[in-house]
Design a protein around this motif. Structure first.
Motif, PDB file in Angstrom:
ATOM      1  N   VAL A 193       0.850  -1.202   0.000  1.00 18.64           N
ATOM      2  CA  VAL A 193       0.000   0.000   0.000  1.00 18.64           C
ATOM      3  C   VAL A 193       0.877   1.241   0.000  1.00 18.64           C
ATOM      4  O   VAL A 193       1.637   1.475   0.941  1.00 18.64           O
ATOM      5  CB  VAL A 193      -0.934   0.012   1.232  1.00 18.64           C
ATOM      6  N   GLY A 204       4.971   5.013  -3.309  1.00 20.65           N
ATOM      7  CA  GLY A 204       6.141   5.882  -3.189  1.00 20.65           C
ATOM      8  C   GLY A 204       7.391   5.019  -3.261  1.00 20.65           C
ATOM      9  O   GLY A 204       7.300   3.791  -3.483  1.00 20.65           O
ATOM     10  N   PRO A 205       8.560   5.613  -3.065  1.00 15.28           N
ATOM     11  CA  PRO A 205       9.777   4.808  -3.169  1.00 15.28           C
ATOM     12  C   PRO A 205       9.809   3.630  -2.199  1.00 15.28           C
ATOM     13  O   PRO A 205      10.253   2.542  -2.574  1.00 15.28           O
ATOM     14  CB  PRO A 205      10.897   5.809  -2.871  1.00 15.28           C
ATOM     15  N   ALA A 206       9.292   3.820  -0.979  1.00 10.41           N
ATOM     16  CA  ALA A 206       9.334   2.724  -0.005  1.00 10.41           C
ATOM     17  C   ALA A 206       8.526   1.534  -0.502  1.00 10.41           C
ATOM     18  O   ALA A 206       8.975   0.380  -0.438  1.00 10.41           O
ATOM     19  CB  ALA A 206       8.816   3.200   1.355  1.00 10.41           C
ATOM     20  N   GLY A 207       7.315   1.800  -1.012  1.00 12.39           N
ATOM     21  CA  GLY A 207       6.467   0.720  -1.505  1.00 12.39           C
ATOM     22  C   GLY A 207       7.060   0.062  -2.742  1.00 12.39           C
ATOM     23  O   GLY A 207       7.009  -1.163  -2.903  1.00 12.39           O
ATOM     24  N   HIS A 242      15.152  19.864  -9.234  1.00 11.35           N
ATOM     25  CA  HIS A 242      16.096  18.778  -8.942  1.00 11.35           C
ATOM     26  C   HIS A 242      15.832  17.601  -9.874  1.00 11.35           C
ATOM     27  O   HIS A 242      15.468  16.503  -9.448  1.00 11.35           O
ATOM     28  CB  HIS A 242      15.983  18.350  -7.472  1.00 11.35           C
ATOM     29  N   VAL A 282       4.725  23.053  -0.941  1.00 12.04           N
ATOM     30  CA  VAL A 282       5.366  22.023  -1.776  1.00 12.04           C
ATOM     31  C   VAL A 282       4.311  21.351  -2.661  1.00 12.04           C
ATOM     32  O   VAL A 282       4.501  21.187  -3.870  1.00 12.04           O
ATOM     33  CB  VAL A 282       6.098  20.978  -0.900  1.00 12.04           C
ATOM     34  N   LEU A 301      16.569  10.257   3.139  1.00  7.99           N
ATOM     35  CA  LEU A 301      16.432  10.437   1.699  1.00  7.99           C
ATOM     36  C   LEU A 301      15.842   9.185   1.064  1.00  7.99           C
ATOM     37  O   LEU A 301      15.657   8.159   1.713  1.00  7.99           O
ATOM     38  CB  LEU A 301      17.797  10.764   1.098  1.00  7.99           C
TER      39      LEU A 301
HETATM   40  C1  LIG Z   1       9.582  18.404   0.127  1.00  7.13           C
HETATM   41  C2  LIG Z   1      10.445  17.170   0.108  1.00  7.13           C
HETATM   42  C3  LIG Z   1      11.574  17.151  -0.706  1.00  7.13           C
HETATM   43  C4  LIG Z   1      12.391  16.023  -0.719  1.00  7.13           C
HETATM   44  N1  LIG Z   1      13.498  16.018  -1.507  1.00  7.13           N
HETATM   45  C5  LIG Z   1      14.291  14.935  -1.538  1.00  7.13           C
HETATM   46  C6  LIG Z   1      15.440  14.920  -2.379  1.00  7.13           C
HETATM   47  O1  LIG Z   1      15.742  15.909  -3.059  1.00  7.13           O
HETATM   48  N2  LIG Z   1      16.207  13.792  -2.394  1.00  7.13           N
HETATM   49  C7  LIG Z   1      15.877  12.685  -1.654  1.00  7.13           C
HETATM   50  O2  LIG Z   1      16.585  11.681  -1.717  1.00  7.13           O
HETATM   51  N3  LIG Z   1      14.796  12.691  -0.835  1.00  7.13           N
HETATM   52  C8  LIG Z   1      13.997  13.776  -0.765  1.00  7.13           C
HETATM   53  N4  LIG Z   1      12.912  13.779   0.046  1.00  7.13           N
HETATM   54  C9  LIG Z   1      12.645  12.602   0.884  1.00  7.13           C
HETATM   55  C10 LIG Z   1      11.899  11.496   0.116  1.00  7.13           C
HETATM   56  O3  LIG Z   1      10.863  12.074  -0.604  1.00  7.13           O
HETATM   57  C11 LIG Z   1      11.413  10.443   1.110  1.00  7.13           C
HETATM   58  O4  LIG Z   1      12.558   9.837   1.703  1.00  7.13           O
HETATM   59  C12 LIG Z   1      10.573   9.341   0.472  1.00  7.13           C
HETATM   60  O5  LIG Z   1       9.650   9.850  -0.459  1.00  7.13           O
HETATM   61  C13 LIG Z   1       9.786   8.559   1.519  1.00  7.13           C
HETATM   62  O6  LIG Z   1       9.181   7.494   0.855  1.00  7.13           O
HETATM   63  P1  LIG Z   1       7.816   6.782   1.287  1.00  7.13           P
HETATM   64  O7  LIG Z   1       7.513   5.821   0.205  1.00  7.13           O
HETATM   65  O8  LIG Z   1       7.925   6.292   2.680  1.00  7.13           O
HETATM   66  O9  LIG Z   1       6.713   7.942   1.325  1.00  7.13           O
HETATM   67  P2  LIG Z   1       6.021   8.745   0.142  1.00  7.13           P
HETATM   68  O10 LIG Z   1       7.010   9.152  -0.881  1.00  7.13           O
HETATM   69  O11 LIG Z   1       5.222   9.789   0.829  1.00  7.13           O
HETATM   70  O12 LIG Z   1       5.040   7.689  -0.539  1.00  7.13           O
HETATM   71  C14 LIG Z   1       3.856   7.271   0.095  1.00  7.13           C
HETATM   72  C15 LIG Z   1       2.817   6.914  -0.966  1.00  7.13           C
HETATM   73  O13 LIG Z   1       1.676   6.358  -0.306  1.00  7.13           O
HETATM   74  C16 LIG Z   1       0.509   6.928  -0.881  1.00  7.13           C
HETATM   75  N5  LIG Z   1      -0.582   6.857   0.098  1.00  7.13           N
HETATM   76  C17 LIG Z   1      -0.741   7.621   1.203  1.00  7.13           C
HETATM   77  N6  LIG Z   1      -1.866   7.283   1.847  1.00  7.13           N
HETATM   78  C18 LIG Z   1      -2.439   6.279   1.132  1.00  7.13           C
HETATM   79  C19 LIG Z   1      -3.637   5.518   1.293  1.00  7.13           C
HETATM   80  N7  LIG Z   1      -4.460   5.709   2.331  1.00  7.13           N
HETATM   81  N8  LIG Z   1      -3.930   4.581   0.365  1.00  7.13           N
HETATM   82  C20 LIG Z   1      -3.081   4.346  -0.696  1.00  7.13           C
HETATM   83  N9  LIG Z   1      -1.940   5.064  -0.894  1.00  7.13           N
HETATM   84  C21 LIG Z   1      -1.619   6.005   0.012  1.00  7.13           C
HETATM   85  C22 LIG Z   1       0.909   8.342  -1.215  1.00  7.13           C
HETATM   86  O14 LIG Z   1       0.025   8.945  -2.162  1.00  7.13           O
HETATM   87  C23 LIG Z   1       2.323   8.126  -1.743  1.00  7.13           C
HETATM   88  O15 LIG Z   1       2.309   7.857  -3.123  1.00  7.13           O
HETATM   89  C24 LIG Z   1      12.072  14.890   0.091  1.00  7.13           C
HETATM   90  C25 LIG Z   1      10.930  14.927   0.885  1.00  7.13           C
HETATM   91  C26 LIG Z   1      10.124  16.051   0.900  1.00  7.13           C
HETATM   92  C27 LIG Z   1       8.917  16.070   1.784  1.00  7.13           C
END
Ligand SMILES: Cc1cc2nc3c(=O)[nH]c(=O)nc-3n(C[C@H](O)[C@H](O)[C@H](O)COP(=O)(O)OP(=O)(O)OC[C@H]3O[C@@H](n4cnc5c(N)ncnc54)[C@H](O)[C@@H]3O)c2cc1C
Length: 458
Positions: A18, A21-24, A61, A133, A367
């Motif tokens: 679920v 994003g990158p983690a998923g 970027h 943002v 990151l």
């Molecule tokens: C403003 C900003 C700038 C950044 N710039 C950089 C950078 O330049 N370089 C870098 O390396 N890192 C950067 N980062 C950090 C990087 O974005 C995070 O490390 C990374 O995105 C975290 O990944 P994630 O998958 O946990 O979360 P997210 O990227 O937030 O992904 C979560 C996903 O889950 C989805 N989701 C949420 N709720 C639900 C739901 N209820 N049902 C289904 N889907 C859902 C969201 O829509 C999203 O697609 C930045 C972060 C921010 C906030």
């Protein structure tokens, strides 16, 4: 592991991940690498995948945004189904996922930021950095307009998000024209009244969380000067120890020193980096007329403590950028203090077939690369639990059939390809690589989910 346990492990495990994003996506990749016979459904709330890479990483970027290209093959893999426009907790619940899949990995990240904990934070003109943002990144649920009438603005925070917010505010729209920014964002930035951007941190350069590259990049703009008061530079034992302990800290301090030593070029706009200034209050009766800060020093534990010396900065807008915060994921336990799902190596407390990864697991720091190592640990836990046979049998119900029966429109990978193609064509027409489509209805129409004709406005 006993022979019986091994025999109990599902032959073709079906996983729901679920959050695309990158983690998923890294978790999906890891699951397929450790178990090539697995099938993964990647469930995403938005019509587009890639999470904060698409909707957080700053538009200027481009190199970092290109991580998307490296992640695409995971979503193109025939063993993976992208089910976008499906919101966990609204369109599908945890119980349904647990009964349909062998295991569920939740990676819903963080979208909101932490509010500024000072008096006056509710005033008109205090803007969430995360909302800003979302606006400039064209998030479909973000604001569609943004007030840019303030001539002096304050950005509170000393991390990369604060630098992104400050840089986008200070840059000219001309400098951003080649990015994927929506046209309405570029148009609004072209009319921005901003002249001075003041970035405030409550500690010193050696404690700032900038990455050296982001900080150095500030000097590349042709629109604004970076200004640092030499009085903010300390050559004290704490700073020296921090520089010796970390090469990154040393690079950050060197860069700040170079800004302090440099006379302004007279580029027009000014971006000030103010250290040792903790926000004490936002000033104004209805809307912002200033920010009051208190000079700080470090105590013996490295915490910033106020000295009682107050300064009022005449600004008309304040952007807190002091960290993101995850929302609770429906049905999962949540540690409200740290805003994470309690887990052990990704295993969610009390839910044997549910796992968590990314920012929701360890908090909104780090990151993109860190979500990859995070995913590796979670995938190892899943592989161990599979062979140990800790999961219960699934119902065999296919979520795609369930959603179709409910008349719910799903954006699949081929639907995303249509969006991707449209955005690139719109960008090409404007001499840039991509122009982002922001409107959810238009995104869905482009993906073939709704029948309305695309508006082709980016
Ligand atoms: C403003 C900003 C700038 C950044 N710039 C950089 C950078 O330049 N370089 C870098 O390396 N890192 C950067 N980062 C950090 C990087 O974005 C995070 O490390 C990374 O995105 C975290 O990944 P994630 O998958 O946990 O979360 P997210 O990227 O937030 O992904 C979560 C996903 O889950 C989805 N989701 C949420 N709720 C639900 C739901 N209820 N049902 C289904 N889907 C859902 C969201 O829509 C999203 O697609 C930045 C972060 C921010 C906030």
């Amino acid at each position: 592991m006993t022979a019986q346990q091994d025999a109990d492990a599902p032959a073709h495990p079906r996983y729901a991940v679920v959050g695309a994003g990158p983690a998923g996506i890294y978790a999906t990749q890891g699951l397929l690498t450790t178990t090539p016979e697995a099938r993964v459904d990647l469930i995403e709330r938005l019509p587009a995948p890639f999470g904060l890479i698409r909707y957080g990483v700053a538009p200027d970027h481009g190199r970092i945004k290109n991580v998307i290209r490296a992640l695409e093959p995971v979503l193109q893999d025939p063993r993976v189904r992208l089910l976008a426009n499906v919101e966990f907790g609204r369109d599908v619940g945890l119980a349904e996922l647990r009964s349909s899949y062998d295991a569920v990995v939740v990676a819903t990240g963080a979208l909101r930021d932490r509010p500024l904990p000072v008096p006056g934070a509710e005033l008109d003109g205090v803007h969430s950095g995360a909302d800003f943002v979302s606006w400039y990144a064209g998030h479909p649920d973000g604001p569609t307009e943004w007030p840019l009438a303030a001539r002096s603005v304050a950005v509170v925070g000393m991390g990369n998000v604060a630098v992104d917010v400050a840089r986008i505010l200070a840059k000219s729209s001309g400098e951003l024209r080649s990015t994927d920014m929506p046209v309405q964002v570029l148009a609004a930035l072209a009319n921005s009244a901003v002249e001075d951007v003041h970035v405030f941190g409550r500690r010193g350069p050696a404690q700032a969380k900038f990455s050296p590259l982001e900080l150095r990049e500030l000097s590349e703009s042709t629109t604004f000067d970076v200004i640092v008061d030499p009085a903010d530079l300390l050559d004290d034992p704490v700073t020296r120890a921090a520089r010796e302990a970390s090469k990154i800290t040393d690079q950050v301090v060197r860069t700040v020193e170079s800004y302090a030593a440099r006379p302004p070029h007279g580029r027009g706009r000014r971006l000030f980096l103010h250290f040792w200034e903790a926000p004490a209050a936002v000033l104004g009766s209805e809307s912002v007329v200033g920010l009051r800060t208190e000079r700080t020093v470090l105590d013996n534990d490295g915490n910033a403590v106020g000295t009682g010396q107050l300064t009022d900065w005449p600004v008309q807008a304040v952007y807190p950028a002091i960290g993101y915060r995850s929302d609770a994921a429906p049905g999962l336990p949540f540690d409200t203090e740290h805003a994470v799902v309690p887990n052990v190596q990704g295993r969610v407390d009390g839910l044997p077939d549910v796992y968590v990864t990314g920012w929701l697991r360890r908090g909104p720091v780090g990151l993109i690369g860190q979500t990859r190592s995070d995913a590796a640990e979670v995938v190892a836990s899943i592989a161990a639990d599979r062979t140990a046979g800790v999961w219960t049998a699934t119902s065999g119900v296919d979520l795609v059939d369930t959603l179709a029966a409910r008349g719910h429109g799903v954006v699949t990978w081929s639907g995303w390809e249509l969006i991707d193609d449209l955005e690139q064509r719109l960008g090409l027409a404007q001499g840039r690589e991509r122009c982002k489509v922001t409107d959810r209805a238009e995104l869905l129409a482009t993906a073939g989910v709704h029948r309305a004709a695309p508006l082709t406005i980016c």
